[in-house]
Design an enzyme around this catalytic site. Structure first.
Site, PDB file in Angstrom:
ATOM      1  N   GLY A  27      66.878 102.553  -6.022  1.00 15.51           N
ATOM      2  CA  GLY A  27      67.055 102.193  -4.543  1.00 15.51           C
ATOM      3  C   GLY A  27      68.022 103.415  -3.890  1.00 15.51           C
ATOM      4  N   ALA A  30      73.316 102.295  -1.415  1.00 15.07           N
ATOM      5  CA  ALA A  30      73.769 100.998  -0.713  1.00 15.07           C
ATOM      6  C   ALA A  30      72.734 100.006  -0.440  1.00 15.07           C
ATOM      7  CB  ALA A  30      74.540 101.162   0.637  1.00 15.07           C
ATOM      8  N   GLU A 103      71.534 100.784 -13.829  1.00 12.84           N
ATOM      9  CA  GLU A 103      71.654 101.058 -12.424  1.00 12.84           C
ATOM     10  C   GLU A 103      70.990 102.637 -12.378  1.00 12.84           C
ATOM     11  OE1 GLU A 103      75.422 100.701 -10.629  1.00 12.84           O
ATOM     12  OE2 GLU A 103      74.789 100.960  -8.581  1.00 12.84           O
TER      13      GLU A 103
HETATM   14  N1  DCP Z   1      74.855 109.869  -5.802  1.00  7.64           N
HETATM   15  C1  DCP Z   1      74.336 111.406  -5.869  1.00  7.64           C
HETATM   16  N2  DCP Z   1      73.248 111.785  -6.799  1.00  7.64           N
HETATM   17  C2  DCP Z   1      72.889 110.850  -7.678  1.00  7.64           C
HETATM   18  C3  DCP Z   1      73.045 109.515  -7.734  1.00  7.64           C
HETATM   19  C4  DCP Z   1      73.930 109.043  -6.709  1.00  7.64           C
HETATM   20  O1  DCP Z   1      75.044 112.040  -5.106  1.00  7.64           O
HETATM   21  N3  DCP Z   1      71.886 111.572  -8.569  1.00  7.64           N
HETATM   22  C5  DCP Z   1      75.478 109.300  -4.862  1.00  7.64           C
HETATM   23  C6  DCP Z   1      75.110 108.593  -4.025  1.00  7.64           C
HETATM   24  C7  DCP Z   1      76.312 107.456  -3.318  1.00  7.64           C
HETATM   25  C8  DCP Z   1      77.023 107.759  -4.702  1.00  7.64           C
HETATM   26  O2  DCP Z   1      76.548 108.721  -5.559  1.00  7.64           O
HETATM   27  O3  DCP Z   1      77.103 108.254  -2.533  1.00  7.64           O
HETATM   28  C9  DCP Z   1      76.949 106.339  -5.342  1.00  7.64           C
HETATM   29  O4  DCP Z   1      75.493 105.691  -5.440  1.00  7.64           O
HETATM   30  P1  DCP Z   1      75.046 104.333  -4.826  1.00  7.64           P
HETATM   31  O5  DCP Z   1      75.803 104.165  -3.384  1.00  7.64           O
HETATM   32  O6  DCP Z   1      73.476 104.269  -4.794  1.00  7.64           O
HETATM   33  O7  DCP Z   1      75.761 103.351  -5.688  1.00  7.64           O
HETATM   34  P2  DCP Z   1      76.381 101.892  -5.241  1.00  7.64           P
HETATM   35  O8  DCP Z   1      76.825 101.219  -6.779  1.00  7.64           O
HETATM   36  O9  DCP Z   1      77.090 102.045  -4.009  1.00  7.64           O
HETATM   37  O10 DCP Z   1      74.820 101.362  -4.796  1.00  7.64           O
HETATM   38  P3  DCP Z   1      74.616 100.023  -4.207  1.00  7.64           P
HETATM   39  O11 DCP Z   1      75.368  99.899  -3.093  1.00  7.64           O
HETATM   40  O12 DCP Z   1      73.111  99.879  -4.220  1.00  7.64           O
HETATM   41  O13 DCP Z   1      75.137  99.041  -5.152  1.00  7.64           O
END
Ligand code: DCP
Length: 229
Positions: A27, A30, A103
């Site tokens: 997804g 956030a 995740e």
């Molecule tokens: N990110 C990135 N490259 C990737 C994976 C992630 O640059 N291959 C970055 C995007 C976000 C940060 O890493 O700024 C963390 O990812 P998420 O915000 O998707 O993770 P969360 O744990 O915050 O997700 P959620 O809010 O769905 O719980």
């Protein structure tokens, strides 16, 4: 909606001879992955593997995520190389319980994040090719399989609001356009399936609602997500 099964349940044995069911949760930024993982973390059969974002924020004292957002053209390759390594580690760590829920995955790192950086002009073609060569080799020569992909489908505007609400300092200048780009790549890959084929069947869940509604959705799909129906 269930899409394109590629792997049968009988393929799921591991080196130790026991069976495991591996799920990746995908997804936008956030989209609510953490809440989803917290819910399944309560089950004794499930091992939850969270995205190694803390490693990306502190690589021997260097905040790679902050560097990416500060100067993407300079740092995209470095961060995504490290992301690919940490994703590989997450996929290949021996499983501890019958069900592993991860995740994100090495697949979305490549087909959503790297692709987005490349197509928005933040990653030069030679760097993109180097990352892709690594990716292709890893997928062909290591066991990074997943048995199911759960896609938390969320409108980019909803993600933007949640992102500002949680206020992670690295992300405070991430614009809606960046989330739109990532959203379209998730849609092309997991819903429209017009780019590369997803590596497993895809369960699409509407994740726009508030958290108590999401609990009902997770309850409804619980057995499916755990590979039991
Ligand atoms: N990110 C990135 N490259 C990737 C994976 C992630 O640059 N291959 C970055 C995007 C976000 C940060 O890493 O700024 C963390 O990812 P998420 O915000 O998707 O993770 P969360 O744990 O915050 O997700 P959620 O809010 O769905 O719980």
């Amino acid at each position: 909606a269930w899409k394109s099964p590629t792997r049968s349940r009988s393929d799921m044995s591991t080196a130790s001879g026991t069976r495991t069911f591996k799920v990746s949760v995908e997804g936008n930024i956030a989209s609510g992955k953490s809440t989803f993982l917290d819910y399944f973390n309560l089950s004794p059969d499930v091992e939850v593997r969270t995205e190694p974002v803390e490693k990306w924020r502190n690589l021997h004292g260097h905040n790679m995520l902050a560097l990416l957002y500060k100067d993407p053209t300079r740092w995209a390759l470095s961060l995504q190389t490290y992301v690919q390594l940490t994703m590989l580690q997450m996929h290949t760590k021996p499983h501890e319980r019958p069900i592993t829920i991860m995740e994100r995955s090495i697949f979305s790192a490549r087909h959503c994040f790297v692709e987005n950086l490349y197509h928005s002009g933040k990653m030069p073609t030679p760097e993109y090719i180097v990352l892709d060569e690594w990716y292709q080799w890893l997928v062909a020569n290591t066991d990074v399989h997943v048995d199911l992909i759960v896609y938390l489908r969320t409108r980019p505007e909803v993600c933007l609001a949640r992102m500002y609400e949680r206020d992670r300092k690295e992300e405070n200048k991430v614009p809606l356009a960046y989330l739109n780009g990532l959203h379209e790549l998730h849609e092309n890959w997991l819903v429209r399936q017009v780019t590369v084929k997803p590596p497993a069947p895809v369960l699409v869940l509407d994740a726009n609602s508030n958290m108590s509604d999401m609990e009902h959705v997770m309850e409804e799909y619980r057995e499916k997500i755990m590979g039991r129906s």
